[in-house]
Design an enzyme around this catalytic site. Structure first.
Site: not given
Ligand code: G6P
Length: 434
Positions: A201, A254, A96
């Site tokens: 999103h 988003y 990531r």
């Molecule tokens: C939100 C989105 C998810 C994503 C997450 C990332 O909940 O809807 O799709 O995975 O944020 O969160 P993070 O804490 O991993 O950056």
């Protein structure tokens, strides 16, 4: 109904699993889960062990009679499951971090779900999801696949087009929008209804109703006053009031990546040296989370988990599972085949809309046309998603290139090519495109 349920959680070692377990505990009366299989891969075994012990403690504290298993044997976990929840991250947070960094080299936002970062994640994930689906087809053909794996739109689209698995894609963004708007209006969220329209999103609130009265204009006014609901993982920038007035619909957090790409790019670049990418921030949060999860006295989902972007994840997942199991005919916002719900989108593509959910799955509710203000963007992003599925399933470079060219965050073919080539090179363990 009295059938006891078996749930398999693929990616069971995820730091989000306690969220899911909490949801199962909260709804224990209506959802008689008797077996939870937490499954992960060898690299995730240490985390899986910690999550397994915490899950057992949480279930014990709740006084429930649920058998919990941990395994690296996915087939065993899936066999005869009623529900399979997928929450996998192929390549882990290291991959990531690269997804978020590569595009920045070319002054493009990476974004791990909706940007070129999400494209790379999709390409790593699709082959694994195809394997999982083959196993479901063989070992649990009646199971529902509840997919949380990002990018949810692309993965759900692939499962729907290329497998026979019954699936519904889920996200916490719509639940979060309902909660945030209820907070802004200081009203009970149970009385608030949003007509969602768009893609994961990339979803908008087309109309908003409070106790049946259309209050869309009131919500727009509140947003113009500077109330900009956000999520923990998205840069906290306020909406431009002029944009909100002109859009005439309610954007999701988003959308900031699309409507404020220059500001977000600048902020992300500045933050890189101090905080690192979001993946690097999450690595730190995860370290602390797993330390907490390891403590024997921790028997509940800790507050610290709220620092992740996935708040309300369990609310969305477990209430959906309960709606299917109990044949509730309840309205949920889900990712499913359009089937005419949005008239300006093809019938056979996955969209994020409200649907009536019961034992036969989710039936989308008609929401009509995409207003002209948002139509181009939504259709362009859908084209990007469809091309990404083609690239992943056929391992096709040309589709991959056209996918990136169609992504509104990517400015030109030259940049698309450079990003694509870097992605392929730096993900060579996972991605081959010819
Ligand atoms: C939100 C989105 C998810 C994503 C997450 C990332 O909940 O809807 O799709 O995975 O944020 O969160 P993070 O804490 O991993 O950056």
């Amino acid at each position: 109904m009295s059938k006891k349920l078996k749930i398999a959680v693929i990616g069971g070692g995820s730091s989000y699993t306690p969220e899911l377990i909490d949801g199962i505990i909260q709804r224990a009366i209506e959802l008689p889960v008797h077996e939870i299989q937490l499954v992960d891969i060898k690299e995730g075994e240490d985390k899986l062990n910690i999550i397994y012990s915490l899950t057992k403690r949480m279930i014990k504290k709740a006084g429930l009679d649920i058998e919990v298993y941990k395994t690296l044997n996915r087939r065993k976990a899936i066999a005869n499951s009623d529900f399979v929840v997928t929450q996998i991250r192929v390549g882990g947070l290291k991959a990531r971090a690269l997804d978020e960094k590569i595009p920045i080299r070319y002054d493009v936002i990476g974004q791990e779900t909706t940007g070129p970062g999400g494209f790379a994640k999709a390409l790593r994930t699709m082959p694994v999801m195809l394997e999982i689906c083959k196993e479901i087809e063989e070992l649990a053909p009646n199971a529902w696949l509840i997919n949380f794996t990002n990018p949810v739109s692309i993965i759900t689209e692939m499962v729907l087009k290329h497998t026979n698995v019954k699936t519904i894609g889920l996200c916490n963004v719509p639940v979060g929008m309902v909660n945030n708007i209820a907070e802004i209006l200081e009203c009970d969220k149970a009385n608030l209804k949003i007509d969602f329209i768009g893609l994961n999103h990339m979803v908008y609130g087309k109309r908003i109703y409070l106790e049946g009265i259309d209050i869309t204009t009131k919500v727009i006014d509140k947003l113009m006053e500077g109330k900009s609901p956000n999520m923990r993982n998205i840069p906290d920038l306020n909406w431009d009031p002029e944009l909100i007035k002109s859009l005439k619909v309610i954007p999701c957090p988003y959308h900031k990546y699309f409507y404020m790409k220059d500001k977000i790019l600048e902020e992300t670049k500045q933050g890189l040296t101090e905080q690192g990418t979001r993946a690097e921030q999450v690595m730190k949060i995860e370290e602390e989370l797993f330390q907490l999860y390891s403590q024997k006295e921790v028997e509940e989902k800790p507050k610290k988990l709220e620092e992740r972007g996935g708040a309300y994840y369990s609310e969305a997942a477990i209430s959906l599972i309960s709606a299917i199991y109990n044949d509730k005919s309840e309205i949920h916002t889900v990712n499913i085949g359009n089937n005419g719900a949005i008239s300006s989108m093809p019938g056979n593509v996955v969209v994020e809309v409200n649907a009536v959910v019961g034992k036969n799955g989710a039936k989308p509710i008609t929401v009509g046309e995409l207003p002209t203000e948002i139509k181009g963007l939504v259709q362009m992003v859908k084209a990007y998603e469809l091309l990404t599925v083609e690239a992943g399933v056929n391992q096709c470079y040309s589709s991959g290139l056209m996918a990136l060219v169609s992504n509104p965050l990517v400015p030109s073919v030259d940049v698309a090519k450079q990003i694509l080539d870097d992605i392929i090179l730096e993900n060579n363990r996972y991605i081959t495109l010819d």
